[in-house]
Design a protein around this motif. Structure first.
Motif, PDB file in Angstrom:
ATOM      1  N   ILE A  37       0.863  -1.179   0.000  1.00  0.00           N
ATOM      2  CA  ILE A  37       0.000   0.000   0.000  1.00  0.00           C
ATOM      3  C   ILE A  37       0.899   1.228   0.000  1.00  0.00           C
ATOM      4  N   GLY A  38       0.605   2.196  -0.851  1.00  0.00           N
ATOM      5  CA  GLY A  38       1.409   3.413  -0.922  1.00  0.00           C
ATOM      6  C   GLY A  38       0.586   4.658  -0.680  1.00  0.00           C
ATOM      7  N   LEU A  39       1.243   5.675  -0.149  1.00  0.00           N
ATOM      8  CA  LEU A  39       0.579   6.960   0.102  1.00  0.00           C
ATOM      9  C   LEU A  39       1.592   8.078  -0.063  1.00  0.00           C
ATOM     10  N   LYS A  40       1.222   9.078  -0.849  1.00  0.00           N
ATOM     11  CA  LYS A  40       2.045  10.281  -0.978  1.00  0.00           C
ATOM     12  C   LYS A  40       1.759  11.158   0.236  1.00  0.00           C
ATOM     13  N   ILE A  41       2.805  11.572   0.909  1.00  0.00           N
ATOM     14  CA  ILE A  41       2.644  12.403   2.104  1.00  0.00           C
ATOM     15  C   ILE A  41       2.091  13.765   1.720  1.00  0.00           C
ATOM     16  N   PHE A  46      -0.416  15.723   8.928  1.00  0.00           N
ATOM     17  CA  PHE A  46       0.568  16.050   9.957  1.00  0.00           C
ATOM     18  C   PHE A  46      -0.058  16.298  11.325  1.00  0.00           C
ATOM     19  N   HIS A  47       0.711  15.988  12.368  1.00  0.00           N
ATOM     20  CA  HIS A  47       0.373  16.426  13.724  1.00  0.00           C
ATOM     21  C   HIS A  47       1.021  17.796  13.935  1.00  0.00           C
ATOM     22  N   ALA A  48       0.939  18.329  15.140  1.00  0.00           N
ATOM     23  CA  ALA A  48       1.409  19.688  15.423  1.00  0.00           C
ATOM     24  C   ALA A  48       2.903  19.903  15.180  1.00  0.00           C
ATOM     25  N   LEU A  49       3.699  18.851  15.202  1.00  0.00           N
ATOM     26  CA  LEU A  49       5.143  18.998  14.992  1.00  0.00           C
ATOM     27  C   LEU A  49       5.556  18.856  13.530  1.00  0.00           C
ATOM     28  N   GLY A  50       4.595  18.736  12.617  1.00  0.00           N
ATOM     29  CA  GLY A  50       4.908  18.734  11.196  1.00  0.00           C
ATOM     30  C   GLY A  50       5.362  17.416  10.615  1.00  0.00           C
ATOM     31  N   ALA A  51       4.912  16.313  11.188  1.00  0.00           N
ATOM     32  CA  ALA A  51       5.208  14.989  10.630  1.00  0.00           C
ATOM     33  C   ALA A  51       3.908  14.180  10.609  1.00  0.00           C
ATOM     34  N   ILE A  52       3.952  13.037   9.945  1.00  0.00           N
ATOM     35  CA  ILE A  52       2.774  12.190   9.797  1.00  0.00           C
ATOM     36  C   ILE A  52       2.227  11.761  11.162  1.00  0.00           C
ATOM     37  N   HIS A  53       0.930  11.911  11.353  1.00  0.00           N
ATOM     38  CA  HIS A  53       0.264  11.472  12.583  1.00  0.00           C
ATOM     39  C   HIS A  53       0.277   9.949  12.664  1.00  0.00           C
ATOM     40  N   GLY A  54       0.366   9.403  13.865  1.00  0.00           N
ATOM     41  CA  GLY A  54       0.419   7.961  14.071  1.00  0.00           C
ATOM     42  C   GLY A  54      -0.764   7.212  13.507  1.00  0.00           C
ATOM     43  N   SER A  55      -1.919   7.870  13.406  1.00  0.00           N
ATOM     44  CA  SER A  55      -3.090   7.204  12.842  1.00  0.00           C
ATOM     45  C   SER A  55      -2.874   6.843  11.373  1.00  0.00           C
ATOM     46  N   VAL A  56      -2.073   7.625  10.664  1.00  0.00           N
ATOM     47  CA  VAL A  56      -1.771   7.332   9.262  1.00  0.00           C
ATOM     48  C   VAL A  56      -0.838   6.124   9.185  1.00  0.00           C
ATOM     49  N   TYR A  57       0.150   6.064  10.070  1.00  0.00           N
ATOM     50  CA  TYR A  57       1.016   4.891  10.152  1.00  0.00           C
ATOM     51  C   TYR A  57       0.154   3.644  10.368  1.00  0.00           C
ATOM     52  N   PHE A  58      -0.737   3.742  11.359  1.00  0.00           N
ATOM     53  CA  PHE A  58      -1.599   2.597  11.686  1.00  0.00           C
ATOM     54  C   PHE A  58      -2.417   2.167  10.472  1.00  0.00           C
ATOM     55  N   LYS A  59      -3.051   3.120   9.805  1.00  0.00           N
ATOM     56  CA  LYS A  59      -3.902   2.792   8.661  1.00  0.00           C
ATOM     57  C   LYS A  59      -3.114   2.042   7.589  1.00  0.00           C
ATOM     58  N   LEU A  60      -1.960   2.551   7.226  1.00  0.00           N
ATOM     59  CA  LEU A  60      -1.176   1.922   6.161  1.00  0.00           C
ATOM     60  C   LEU A  60      -0.696   0.531   6.562  1.00  0.00           C
ATOM     61  N   LEU A  61      -0.216   0.387   7.792  1.00  0.00           N
ATOM     62  CA  LEU A  61       0.260  -0.912   8.258  1.00  0.00           C
ATOM     63  C   LEU A  61      -0.874  -1.924   8.337  1.00  0.00           C
ATOM     64  N   ASP A  62      -2.003  -1.513   8.909  1.00  0.00           N
ATOM     65  CA  ASP A  62      -3.156  -2.409   9.010  1.00  0.00           C
ATOM     66  C   ASP A  62      -3.679  -2.785   7.627  1.00  0.00           C
ATOM     67  N   ALA A  91       8.103  10.883   9.526  1.00  0.00           N
ATOM     68  CA  ALA A  91       8.145  11.109   8.083  1.00  0.00           C
ATOM     69  C   ALA A  91       7.361  12.382   7.796  1.00  0.00           C
ATOM     70  N   SER A  92       7.892  13.221   6.905  1.00  0.00           N
ATOM     71  CA  SER A  92       7.207  14.480   6.606  1.00  0.00           C
ATOM     72  C   SER A  92       7.181  14.837   5.128  1.00  0.00           C
ATOM     73  N   GLU A  93       7.771  13.995   4.284  1.00  0.00           N
ATOM     74  CA  GLU A  93       7.716  14.260   2.840  1.00  0.00           C
ATOM     75  C   GLU A  93       7.957  12.980   2.064  1.00  0.00           C
ATOM     76  N   GLY A  94       7.556  13.011   0.801  1.00  0.00           N
ATOM     77  CA  GLY A  94       7.798  11.869  -0.078  1.00  0.00           C
ATOM     78  C   GLY A  94       6.674  10.859  -0.087  1.00  0.00           C
ATOM     79  N   LEU A  95       7.033   9.642  -0.411  1.00  0.00           N
ATOM     80  CA  LEU A  95       6.081   8.545  -0.522  1.00  0.00           C
ATOM     81  C   LEU A  95       6.297   7.549   0.604  1.00  0.00           C
ATOM     82  N   LEU A  96       5.204   7.029   1.142  1.00  0.00           N
ATOM     83  CA  LEU A  96       5.264   5.963   2.130  1.00  0.00           C
ATOM     84  C   LEU A  96       4.820   4.678   1.455  1.00  0.00           C
ATOM     85  N   ARG A  97       5.436   3.559   1.870  1.00  0.00           N
ATOM     86  CA  ARG A  97       5.102   2.263   1.294  1.00  0.00           C
ATOM     87  C   ARG A  97       5.021   1.241   2.424  1.00  0.00           C
ATOM     88  N   ALA A  98       3.838   0.637   2.579  1.00  0.00           N
ATOM     89  CA  ALA A  98       3.639  -0.410   3.578  1.00  0.00           C
ATOM     90  C   ALA A  98       3.584  -1.753   2.864  1.00  0.00           C
TER      91      ALA A  98
END
Length: 145
Positions: A37-41, A46-62, A91-98
């Motif tokens: 599964i892939g997602l372009k960031i 983002f959460h308040a610190l400017g990186a991917i929120h953990g819920s997005v990590y969870f979604k892609l992994l699940d 992670a704050s830029e680019g493509l993610l791949r699970a």
């Protein structure tokens, strides 16, 4: 399983409302006991610190683990019963791949794991979970076409 089953799972995933209305740039590739599964960031994830929120990590992994399991279950939709993740780096830029793979299978229980990578190929998170068969048939009514 056959290629037709894998393509139907990919179309079902990409057409789901969460992927058409919330997550814009998803990709899906399903094969025997494996899914990618892939997602372009996008800053909207983002959460308040400017990186991917953990819920997005969870979604892609699940999602990757889920579709790895459903690749070997052709008659019904599977359900996630538990899923745990470990976040390694932001992670704050680019493509993610699970990438999800099946680790164990029996008549009523499946265990799958997945790993999430940034576009430099660095692992940024991983997870594993248990999956079970539902009573919901894979059908065009749920997007399996």
């Amino acid at each position: 399983m056959d290629q037709d089953h894998y393509r139907k799972l990919e179309r079902m995933y990409l057409a789901s409302k969460v992927n058409t209305q919330i997550f814009d740039s998803t990709t899906a590739k399903v094969s025997h006991e494996k899914a990618e599964i892939g997602l372009k960031i996008d800053p909207k994830y983002f959460h308040a610190l400017g990186a991917i929120h953990g819920s997005v990590y969870f979604k892609l992994l699940d999602d990757a683990a889920f579709f790895a399991v459903n690749s070997i279950v052709a008659e019904v939709f599977v359900l996630t019963t538990t899923f745990n993740i470990q976040l390694i780096r932001p992670a704050s830029e680019g493509l993610l791949r699970a990438i999800g793979t099946v680790r164990f299978k029996s008549k009523s229980l499946f265990v799958a794991e997945s790993r999430l990578y940034n576009d430099q190929g660095k692992e940024i998170a991983f997870g594993s979970g248990n999956f079970a068969k539902s009573k919901v048939a894979l059908s065009p009514e749920i997007g399996y076409r």
